[in-house]
Scaffold this motif. Sequence first.
Motif, PDB file in Angstrom:
ATOM      1  N   ALA A 183      26.645  50.016  26.189  1.00 15.39           N
ATOM      2  CA  ALA A 183      27.116  50.483  27.038  1.00 15.39           C
ATOM      3  C   ALA A 183      28.178  50.088  27.762  1.00 15.39           C
ATOM      4  O   ALA A 183      29.482  51.324  27.844  1.00 15.39           O
ATOM      5  CB  ALA A 183      26.088  51.867  27.133  1.00 15.39           C
ATOM      6  N   LEU A 184      28.706  49.599  28.243  1.00 14.26           N
ATOM      7  CA  LEU A 184      29.352  49.619  29.427  1.00 14.26           C
ATOM      8  C   LEU A 184      30.113  48.350  28.712  1.00 14.26           C
ATOM      9  O   LEU A 184      31.601  48.615  29.718  1.00 14.26           O
ATOM     10  CB  LEU A 184      28.963  48.266  30.212  1.00 14.26           C
ATOM     11  CG  LEU A 184      27.409  48.551  31.208  1.00 14.26           C
ATOM     12  CD1 LEU A 184      27.702  48.038  32.212  1.00 14.26           C
ATOM     13  CD2 LEU A 184      28.987  49.947  32.676  1.00 14.26           C
ATOM     14  N   ARG A 185      30.174  48.385  27.883  1.00 16.14           N
ATOM     15  CA  ARG A 185      31.611  47.450  27.215  1.00 16.14           C
ATOM     16  C   ARG A 185      33.361  48.604  26.586  1.00 16.14           C
ATOM     17  O   ARG A 185      33.596  48.361  27.492  1.00 16.14           O
ATOM     18  CB  ARG A 185      31.523  47.575  25.533  1.00 16.14           C
ATOM     19  CG  ARG A 185      30.309  46.001  24.836  1.00 16.14           C
ATOM     20  CD  ARG A 185      30.681  46.271  23.826  1.00 16.14           C
ATOM     21  NE  ARG A 185      29.729  47.355  23.560  1.00 16.14           N
ATOM     22  CZ  ARG A 185      30.200  47.320  21.945  1.00 16.14           C
ATOM     23  NH1 ARG A 185      30.647  47.141  21.298  1.00 16.14           N
ATOM     24  NH2 ARG A 185      28.698  48.651  21.558  1.00 16.14           N
ATOM     25  N   GLY A 186      32.762  49.724  26.747  1.00 13.67           N
ATOM     26  CA  GLY A 186      34.088  50.388  26.870  1.00 13.67           C
ATOM     27  C   GLY A 186      34.615  50.803  28.764  1.00 13.67           C
ATOM     28  O   GLY A 186      35.655  50.562  28.842  1.00 13.67           O
ATOM     29  N   PRO A 187      33.581  51.112  29.078  1.00 19.78           N
ATOM     30  CA  PRO A 187      34.394  50.959  30.936  1.00 19.78           C
ATOM     31  C   PRO A 187      34.820  49.751  30.971  1.00 19.78           C
ATOM     32  O   PRO A 187      35.662  49.481  32.285  1.00 19.78           O
ATOM     33  CB  PRO A 187      32.915  51.776  31.663  1.00 19.78           C
ATOM     34  CG  PRO A 187      32.193  51.819  30.459  1.00 19.78           C
ATOM     35  CD  PRO A 187      32.255  51.535  29.132  1.00 19.78           C
ATOM     36  N   LEU A 188      34.335  48.844  30.439  1.00 21.17           N
ATOM     37  CA  LEU A 188      35.078  47.253  30.993  1.00 21.17           C
ATOM     38  C   LEU A 188      36.324  47.275  29.783  1.00 21.17           C
ATOM     39  O   LEU A 188      36.099  46.100  30.410  1.00 21.17           O
ATOM     40  CB  LEU A 188      34.069  46.271  30.847  1.00 21.17           C
ATOM     41  CG  LEU A 188      32.636  46.606  31.715  1.00 21.17           C
ATOM     42  CD1 LEU A 188      31.732  45.712  31.742  1.00 21.17           C
ATOM     43  CD2 LEU A 188      32.661  46.848  33.375  1.00 21.17           C
ATOM     44  N   GLY A 189      36.036  47.576  28.803  1.00 19.50           N
ATOM     45  CA  GLY A 189      37.668  47.325  28.211  1.00 19.50           C
ATOM     46  C   GLY A 189      37.363  46.389  27.621  1.00 19.50           C
ATOM     47  O   GLY A 189      38.043  45.386  27.302  1.00 19.50           O
TER      48      GLY A 189
ATOM     49  N   LEU B  41      42.511  46.974  27.133  1.00 17.78           N
ATOM     50  CA  LEU B  41      41.986  45.875  27.549  1.00 17.78           C
ATOM     51  C   LEU B  41      41.521  45.707  28.973  1.00 17.78           C
ATOM     52  O   LEU B  41      42.500  47.059  29.665  1.00 17.78           O
ATOM     53  CB  LEU B  41      42.452  44.704  27.000  1.00 17.78           C
ATOM     54  CG  LEU B  41      41.612  43.230  27.381  1.00 17.78           C
ATOM     55  CD1 LEU B  41      40.761  43.628  26.015  1.00 17.78           C
ATOM     56  CD2 LEU B  41      42.751  42.343  26.650  1.00 17.78           C
ATOM     57  N   GLY B  42      40.328  45.521  29.483  1.00 20.03           N
ATOM     58  CA  GLY B  42      39.973  45.484  30.648  1.00 20.03           C
ATOM     59  C   GLY B  42      39.819  47.088  31.509  1.00 20.03           C
ATOM     60  O   GLY B  42      39.926  47.953  31.248  1.00 20.03           O
ATOM     61  N   PRO B  43      39.040  47.008  32.814  1.00 21.20           N
ATOM     62  CA  PRO B  43      38.784  48.123  33.063  1.00 21.20           C
ATOM     63  C   PRO B  43      39.482  49.122  33.655  1.00 21.20           C
ATOM     64  O   PRO B  43      40.374  48.848  33.437  1.00 21.20           O
ATOM     65  CB  PRO B  43      37.889  47.165  34.174  1.00 21.20           C
ATOM     66  CG  PRO B  43      38.634  46.052  35.013  1.00 21.20           C
ATOM     67  CD  PRO B  43      38.549  45.410  33.407  1.00 21.20           C
ATOM     68  N   ARG B  44      38.549  50.221  33.214  1.00 23.09           N
ATOM     69  CA  ARG B  44      39.018  51.190  33.717  1.00 23.09           C
ATOM     70  C   ARG B  44      39.086  52.136  35.212  1.00 23.09           C
ATOM     71  O   ARG B  44      37.819  51.096  35.366  1.00 23.09           O
ATOM     72  CB  ARG B  44      38.155  52.201  32.357  1.00 23.09           C
ATOM     73  CG  ARG B  44      38.792  53.157  30.732  1.00 23.09           C
ATOM     74  CD  ARG B  44      38.816  51.314  30.700  1.00 23.09           C
ATOM     75  NE  ARG B  44      39.853  51.209  28.711  1.00 23.09           N
ATOM     76  CZ  ARG B  44      39.931  50.813  28.118  1.00 23.09           C
ATOM     77  NH1 ARG B  44      40.640  49.315  29.056  1.00 23.09           N
ATOM     78  NH2 ARG B  44      41.126  50.929  27.100  1.00 23.09           N
ATOM     79  N   ALA B  45      40.146  52.699  35.535  1.00 19.37           N
ATOM     80  CA  ALA B  45      40.085  52.871  36.798  1.00 19.37           C
ATOM     81  C   ALA B  45      39.164  53.741  36.855  1.00 19.37           C
ATOM     82  O   ALA B  45      39.325  54.771  36.164  1.00 19.37           O
ATOM     83  CB  ALA B  45      41.155  52.979  37.169  1.00 19.37           C
ATOM     84  N   ASP B  46      38.746  54.208  37.957  1.00 18.85           N
ATOM     85  CA  ASP B  46      37.408  54.998  38.823  1.00 18.85           C
ATOM     86  C   ASP B  46      38.529  55.912  39.754  1.00 18.85           C
ATOM     87  O   ASP B  46      38.610  55.908  40.902  1.00 18.85           O
ATOM     88  CB  ASP B  46      36.261  55.078  39.530  1.00 18.85           C
ATOM     89  CG  ASP B  46      35.757  56.010  39.701  1.00 18.85           C
ATOM     90  OD1 ASP B  46      36.057  57.152  39.340  1.00 18.85           O
ATOM     91  OD2 ASP B  46      34.457  55.753  40.329  1.00 18.85           O
ATOM     92  N   THR B  47      39.588  56.741  39.392  1.00 19.45           N
ATOM     93  CA  THR B  47      40.595  57.612  40.109  1.00 19.45           C
ATOM     94  C   THR B  47      39.239  58.556  40.569  1.00 19.45           C
ATOM     95  O   THR B  47      40.140  58.984  42.371  1.00 19.45           O
ATOM     96  CB  THR B  47      41.142  58.828  38.399  1.00 19.45           C
ATOM     97  OG1 THR B  47      40.080  59.853  37.756  1.00 19.45           O
ATOM     98  CG2 THR B  47      42.023  58.247  37.673  1.00 19.45           C
ATOM     99  N   ALA B  48      38.319  58.793  40.625  1.00 19.45           N
ATOM    100  CA  ALA B  48      37.471  59.796  41.826  1.00 19.45           C
ATOM    101  C   ALA B  48      37.226  58.521  43.225  1.00 19.45           C
ATOM    102  O   ALA B  48      37.399  59.262  44.486  1.00 19.45           O
ATOM    103  CB  ALA B  48      36.107  60.055  41.354  1.00 19.45           C
TER     104      ALA B  48
END
Length: 508
Positions: free
Chosen positions: A195-201, A72-79
């Motif tokens: 479509a942002l549901r995935g990146p936002l967890g 759950l929760g937003p994914r980190a942008d490692t870049a």
Amino acid sequence: MRVLYVCSEVYPLLKTGGLADVSAGLPPALAAAGADVRLLLPAFPSIVAGVTPEGPALPVPAGGAPGLPWDLGPRADTAAGPEPWLRAGRMGAHGQPVLLLHAPGLFDRGGNPYLDASGQPWPDSAQQFAWLGWAAALLGTGLDPTWCPDVVHGHDWHTGLAFAYLHQLPPSGQRRPATVFTIHNLAYQGVFDAALRGPLGLPDALFHLDGLEFHGLVSFMKAGLLYSDAITTVSPTYAREITGPEQGCGLDGVLRARQAVLSGILNGVDDAVWNPDADPLVKPGFSATRLAGKAKAKARLQKTLGLEKQPDALLFAVVSRLTEQKGLHLLPAVVDELVQRGGQLAVLGAGDAAIEAALQNCAERHPGQVALRVGYDEALAHGIIAGADVILLPSRFEPCGLTQLYGLRYGTLPLVRAVGGLADTVTDCSLENLDDGSASGFVFHELTVADLSSALRRAFALQRRPADWLAVQRHAMALRFDWARAARDYLRVYETALAPTTDGTRSA
């Protein structure tokens, strides 16, 4: 009672509207009433500059990280760099405790926190405020073992996902914080591509008609409305209005379903900032019994804006965003009449290009009687509210409004449309209200040029009765809409939200 107060702006560090004033005034009042309040804010540069940091950073783990007990929760942008982190600190003369959320690439930009230079929403707005909500949810479930809130109180759509995340997160032991969501303006909802549901967890289980889905999109505002224990908004009248289709902005059905936990609490005025007798931006000061300073403020304002020095001219003012929501598309149509009756008009604000152009045309047609300053200037705002005779708020809708409260405090009689908090705070100068001493301004009802014009004529009529004008002015200045009263009301909401249900637990 420990309260995590989550918001996106706070005066004087970052302000785009009344939310910043509320975030400056309510937390200290809650603290004075005995609550332990900490603000959670995004680390925009102007906020960082006004906070003295304390202690080490506290990492905020991204959603879906290996080893975590929830996906759950937003994914980190490692870049973009390291994962976000929290840094404690203090702000203001009284050392208000704050927690700043740092997230590489998301908050380290100046200017408007919501809009880019072209006036469009920042392309990563969803990520910005998903992280703010995620940090609030993690703090609510024990991220900081030294301080865990009893109540998470989020403000407007920027905090909405905190409540969806908290709904899904397992509690810390058997403990889950109470949650309160405050609507400052339902028209701004934080709606984003599904479509942002995935990146936002955000799990698929939440994306449906009775969840976060809003016409095929994800609504942050709807998350706050659905998944909080209690909902407040900023005036009793607005709380009623938003349950109907006219002002419900498509969410009136949700609000009707949750009407049992919806209440309206009027905003307050920070006496340390808006006090005509002690305002450092208005000298000499004045009060209801010493009005010489107000006359001097009027003369100074006329000089500053290039208006003719006419002590007896009825000076109307606008300090506002120049938008149709504020009803200011009506104003150009009544300016000629206003000037013909001997009035003057001072406008400070920016917004809709057509309204700006129409008001500029009015200023050009009536030099010395109409002045327009495009933009916002805090010192000039104080000068206008102190020096004008009437402050105009002909709003299409107005959740609470603070400008009319400032006008009342400074003896600048509000001329308002009877909506939202304007209806709750201003009493019309009708004969019966003049007779019983309750009158404090001028109120009209229909959003039409004719109704606005009628209210203007009542203002001119009252001016021709100096004793009545003075009585209304003194009554207006005696009214108090303070944060101590609002804090007591919010504490009652917190206590209700904390109360267990009949089975001994609280719903998430």
